[in-house]
Design a protein around this motif. Structure first.
Motif, PDB file in Angstrom:
ATOM      1  N   VAL A  47       0.736  -0.993   0.145  1.00 17.15           N
ATOM      2  CA  VAL A  47      -0.164   0.318   0.316  1.00 17.15           C
ATOM      3  C   VAL A  47       0.431   1.394   0.161  1.00 17.15           C
ATOM      4  CG1 VAL A  47      -1.614   1.438   1.381  1.00 17.15           C
ATOM      5  CG2 VAL A  47      -2.184  -0.712   1.023  1.00 17.15           C
ATOM      6  N   ARG A  48       1.841   1.466   0.498  1.00 18.60           N
ATOM      7  CA  ARG A  48       2.742   2.462   0.975  1.00 18.60           C
ATOM      8  C   ARG A  48       3.548   2.566  -0.280  1.00 18.60           C
ATOM      9  NH1 ARG A  48       4.300   1.570   7.378  1.00 18.60           N
ATOM     10  NH2 ARG A  48       5.476  -0.667   5.953  1.00 18.60           N
ATOM     11  N   HIS A  49       4.016   1.623  -0.774  1.00 20.84           N
ATOM     12  CA  HIS A  49       4.285   1.756  -2.546  1.00 20.84           C
ATOM     13  C   HIS A  49       3.403   2.060  -3.536  1.00 20.84           C
ATOM     14  CE1 HIS A  49       7.377  -0.151  -5.521  1.00 20.84           C
ATOM     15  NE2 HIS A  49       5.837  -0.953  -5.838  1.00 20.84           N
ATOM     16  N   SER A  50       2.743   1.772  -3.800  1.00 25.50           N
ATOM     17  CA  SER A  50       1.256   1.813  -4.944  1.00 25.50           C
ATOM     18  C   SER A  50       0.901   3.533  -4.279  1.00 25.50           C
ATOM     19  CB  SER A  50       0.580   0.963  -4.565  1.00 25.50           C
ATOM     20  OG  SER A  50       0.643  -0.551  -4.542  1.00 25.50           O
ATOM     21  N   THR A 150      -0.957   1.888   5.174  1.00 29.14           N
ATOM     22  CA  THR A 150      -1.368   0.861   5.181  1.00 29.14           C
ATOM     23  C   THR A 150      -1.820   0.130   4.888  1.00 29.14           C
ATOM     24  OG1 THR A 150      -1.310   0.876   7.846  1.00 29.14           O
ATOM     25  CG2 THR A 150       1.055   2.005   7.121  1.00 29.14           C
ATOM     26  N   ARG A 151      -3.475   0.017   5.252  1.00 30.24           N
ATOM     27  CA  ARG A 151      -4.355  -0.592   4.631  1.00 30.24           C
ATOM     28  C   ARG A 151      -4.995  -0.156   3.034  1.00 30.24           C
ATOM     29  NH1 ARG A 151      -6.247  -2.622   9.350  1.00 30.24           N
ATOM     30  NH2 ARG A 151      -4.972  -1.851  11.563  1.00 30.24           N
ATOM     31  N   PRO A 152      -5.269  -1.326   2.760  1.00 32.88           N
ATOM     32  CA  PRO A 152      -6.178  -0.686   1.403  1.00 32.88           C
ATOM     33  C   PRO A 152      -7.620  -0.188   1.824  1.00 32.88           C
ATOM     34  CG  PRO A 152      -6.613  -3.278   2.213  1.00 32.88           C
ATOM     35  CD  PRO A 152      -5.641  -3.014   3.222  1.00 32.88           C
ATOM     36  N   HIS A 153      -7.118   1.095   0.594  1.00 37.22           N
ATOM     37  CA  HIS A 153      -8.344   1.543   0.466  1.00 37.22           C
ATOM     38  C   HIS A 153      -9.072   1.858  -0.875  1.00 37.22           C
ATOM     39  CE1 HIS A 153      -7.980   3.178   4.483  1.00 37.22           C
ATOM     40  NE2 HIS A 153      -6.671   3.508   4.371  1.00 37.22           N
ATOM     41  N   PRO A 154      -9.768   0.564  -1.602  1.00 37.83           N
ATOM     42  CA  PRO A 154      -9.732   0.495  -2.852  1.00 37.83           C
ATOM     43  C   PRO A 154     -10.859   2.214  -3.401  1.00 37.83           C
ATOM     44  CG  PRO A 154     -10.551  -0.879  -1.357  1.00 37.83           C
ATOM     45  CD  PRO A 154     -10.101  -0.331  -0.768  1.00 37.83           C
ATOM     46  N   SER A 155     -11.191   2.511  -2.625  1.00 35.73           N
ATOM     47  CA  SER A 155     -11.995   3.946  -3.392  1.00 35.73           C
ATOM     48  C   SER A 155     -11.413   5.146  -3.406  1.00 35.73           C
ATOM     49  CB  SER A 155     -13.760   4.098  -2.536  1.00 35.73           C
ATOM     50  OG  SER A 155     -13.683   3.463  -0.917  1.00 35.73           O
ATOM     51  N   LEU A 165      -3.352  15.030  -0.958  1.00 34.73           N
ATOM     52  CA  LEU A 165      -3.820  15.546  -0.393  1.00 34.73           C
ATOM     53  C   LEU A 165      -4.575  14.444   1.240  1.00 34.73           C
ATOM     54  CD1 LEU A 165      -6.170  18.403  -2.273  1.00 34.73           C
ATOM     55  CD2 LEU A 165      -4.158  18.624  -0.352  1.00 34.73           C
ATOM     56  N   LEU A 166      -5.028  13.510   0.359  1.00 34.04           N
ATOM     57  CA  LEU A 166      -5.752  12.105   2.044  1.00 34.04           C
ATOM     58  C   LEU A 166      -5.833  11.406   1.953  1.00 34.04           C
ATOM     59  CD1 LEU A 166      -9.072  12.339  -0.354  1.00 34.04           C
ATOM     60  CD2 LEU A 166      -9.181  13.517   1.872  1.00 34.04           C
ATOM     61  N   ALA A 167      -3.926  10.969   1.571  1.00 36.39           N
ATOM     62  CA  ALA A 167      -3.088   9.965   1.783  1.00 36.39           C
ATOM     63  C   ALA A 167      -2.721  10.024   3.393  1.00 36.39           C
ATOM     64  CB  ALA A 167      -1.903   9.842   1.054  1.00 36.39           C
ATOM     65  N   PRO A 168      -1.958  11.078   3.950  1.00 38.39           N
ATOM     66  CA  PRO A 168      -1.454  11.736   4.823  1.00 38.39           C
ATOM     67  C   PRO A 168      -2.677  11.306   6.382  1.00 38.39           C
ATOM     68  CG  PRO A 168      -0.445  13.249   3.292  1.00 38.39           C
ATOM     69  CD  PRO A 168      -1.742  13.202   2.795  1.00 38.39           C
ATOM     70  N   GLY A 169      -3.865  11.603   5.405  1.00 41.53           N
ATOM     71  CA  GLY A 169      -4.277  11.355   6.773  1.00 41.53           C
ATOM     72  C   GLY A 169      -4.742  10.329   7.106  1.00 41.53           C
ATOM     73  N   MET A 170      -5.258   9.371   6.085  1.00 43.54           N
ATOM     74  CA  MET A 170      -5.916   8.186   6.366  1.00 43.54           C
ATOM     75  C   MET A 170      -3.990   7.295   6.793  1.00 43.54           C
ATOM     76  SD  MET A 170      -7.244   6.911   2.653  1.00 43.54           S
ATOM     77  CE  MET A 170      -6.468   7.438   1.000  1.00 43.54           C
ATOM     78  N   GLY A 171      -3.364   7.781   6.509  1.00 43.14           N
ATOM     79  CA  GLY A 171      -1.844   7.438   6.795  1.00 43.14           C
ATOM     80  C   GLY A 171      -1.660   7.432   8.370  1.00 43.14           C
ATOM     81  N   LEU A 172      -2.249   8.368   8.758  1.00 48.50           N
ATOM     82  CA  LEU A 172      -1.872   8.718  10.187  1.00 48.50           C
ATOM     83  C   LEU A 172      -3.132   7.528  10.497  1.00 48.50           C
ATOM     84  CD1 LEU A 172      -1.078  10.070  12.376  1.00 48.50           C
ATOM     85  CD2 LEU A 172      -2.880  12.692  12.175  1.00 48.50           C
ATOM     86  N   VAL A 173      -4.535   7.552  10.577  1.00 47.55           N
ATOM     87  CA  VAL A 173      -5.040   6.488  11.079  1.00 47.55           C
ATOM     88  C   VAL A 173      -4.775   5.779  11.279  1.00 47.55           C
ATOM     89  CG1 VAL A 173      -7.822   5.496  10.457  1.00 47.55           C
ATOM     90  CG2 VAL A 173      -7.522   8.117  10.963  1.00 47.55           C
ATOM     91  N   ASP A 174      -4.359   4.883   9.611  1.00 47.78           N
ATOM     92  CA  ASP A 174      -3.527   3.573   9.631  1.00 47.78           C
ATOM     93  C   ASP A 174      -2.784   3.122  10.623  1.00 47.78           C
ATOM     94  OD1 ASP A 174      -6.107   3.174   7.781  1.00 47.78           O
ATOM     95  OD2 ASP A 174      -4.831   2.681   5.884  1.00 47.78           O
ATOM     96  N   ARG A 175      -1.338   3.832  11.254  1.00 50.68           N
ATOM     97  CA  ARG A 175      -0.242   3.683  11.639  1.00 50.68           C
ATOM     98  C   ARG A 175      -0.870   3.467  12.973  1.00 50.68           C
ATOM     99  NH1 ARG A 175       1.283   7.243   7.703  1.00 50.68           N
ATOM    100  NH2 ARG A 175       1.576   9.235   9.122  1.00 50.68           N
ATOM    101  N   LEU A 176      -2.316   4.755  13.885  1.00 50.77           N
ATOM    102  CA  LEU A 176      -2.929   4.544  14.433  1.00 50.77           C
ATOM    103  C   LEU A 176      -3.584   3.332  14.801  1.00 50.77           C
ATOM    104  CD1 LEU A 176      -3.553   8.604  14.814  1.00 50.77           C
ATOM    105  CD2 LEU A 176      -2.391   7.118  15.936  1.00 50.77           C
ATOM    106  N   ARG A 177      -4.529   3.287  13.431  1.00 46.91           N
ATOM    107  CA  ARG A 177      -4.880   1.728  14.001  1.00 46.91           C
ATOM    108  C   ARG A 177      -3.474  -0.145  14.550  1.00 46.91           C
ATOM    109  NH1 ARG A 177      -8.767   0.326   9.807  1.00 46.91           N
ATOM    110  NH2 ARG A 177      -9.076  -1.318  10.730  1.00 46.91           N
TER     111      ARG A 177
END
Length: 186
Positions: A47-50, A150-155, A165-177
């Motif tokens: 996911v990070r790579h993609s 770090t998790r798949p977000h297909p949509s 714009l969105l990846a850093p926020g989703m990344g923060l949530v994923d890393r916390l989880r």
């Protein structure tokens, strides 16, 4: 996660890292709980790579490589397919009857994608871009991977500017989880 070098060296090292995780998975018996841990680690890396490729590599391919739009579009389709498989796999324990089937599908998708990138896209990019540009892209890719989900977000969007714009926020949530659940740890 960050290996150094130009964008091609960085991404090729990622490919090798994921292949090593795939080999570990294939070396374990069906239902072994370690398979899920390795699958989670592989998913996190993929996911990070993609996200990094979608943010920086494919826009560079579109801009600099002849027929780059078609190449980038094909790579994005492959990413979307693999991301859907990773999302299905995310909900499976190692002893789930679908786990081995989904894992095999993911390995086939990724191995085909990697072969295409390393044998087709990367040589064309190296021919089209200066060494300095490839090094700068490598730096951008490494930075993007640090903030990426770090998790798949297909949509989620897979092209700039929305993905950047969105990846850093989703990344923060994923890393916390991940930190709260211990996901991806040995």
């Amino acid at each position: 996660m960050g290996h150094g070098g130009d964008v091609i060296a960085e991404l090729t090292a990622d490919h090798q890292e994921v292949e090593e995780l795939f080999a570990k998975i294939q070396g374990l018996p069906s239902g072994d709980p370690r398979k899920k841990n390795y699958a989670d680690q592989a998913t996190m890396e993929l996911v990070r790579h993609s996200v990094a490729e979608e943010s920086y590599l494919y826009p560079a391919v579109r801009e600099h490589v002849p027929q780059g739009d078609a190449l980038a579009d094909q790579e994005l389709r492959e990413h979307a397919e693999a991301e859907r498989t990773m999302k299905e796999l995310e909900g499976c324990a190692a002893d789930d009857p679908r786990f081995d089937e989904l894992m095999m599908r993911l390995m086939n998708e990724i191995r085909s994608h990697v072969a295409d990138e390393e044998n087709n896209l990367f040589p064309r990019l190296r021919e089209a871009c200066s060494a300095d540009m490839l090094n700068k892209l490598g730096d951008k890719v490494r930075q993007a991977k640090k903030m990426a989900p770090t998790r798949p977000h297909p949509s989620a969007p897979d092209t700039p500017p929305a993905n950047k714009l969105l990846a850093p926020g989703m990344g923060l949530v994923d890393r916390l989880r991940d930190a709260m659940t211990g996901r991806g740890k040995d």
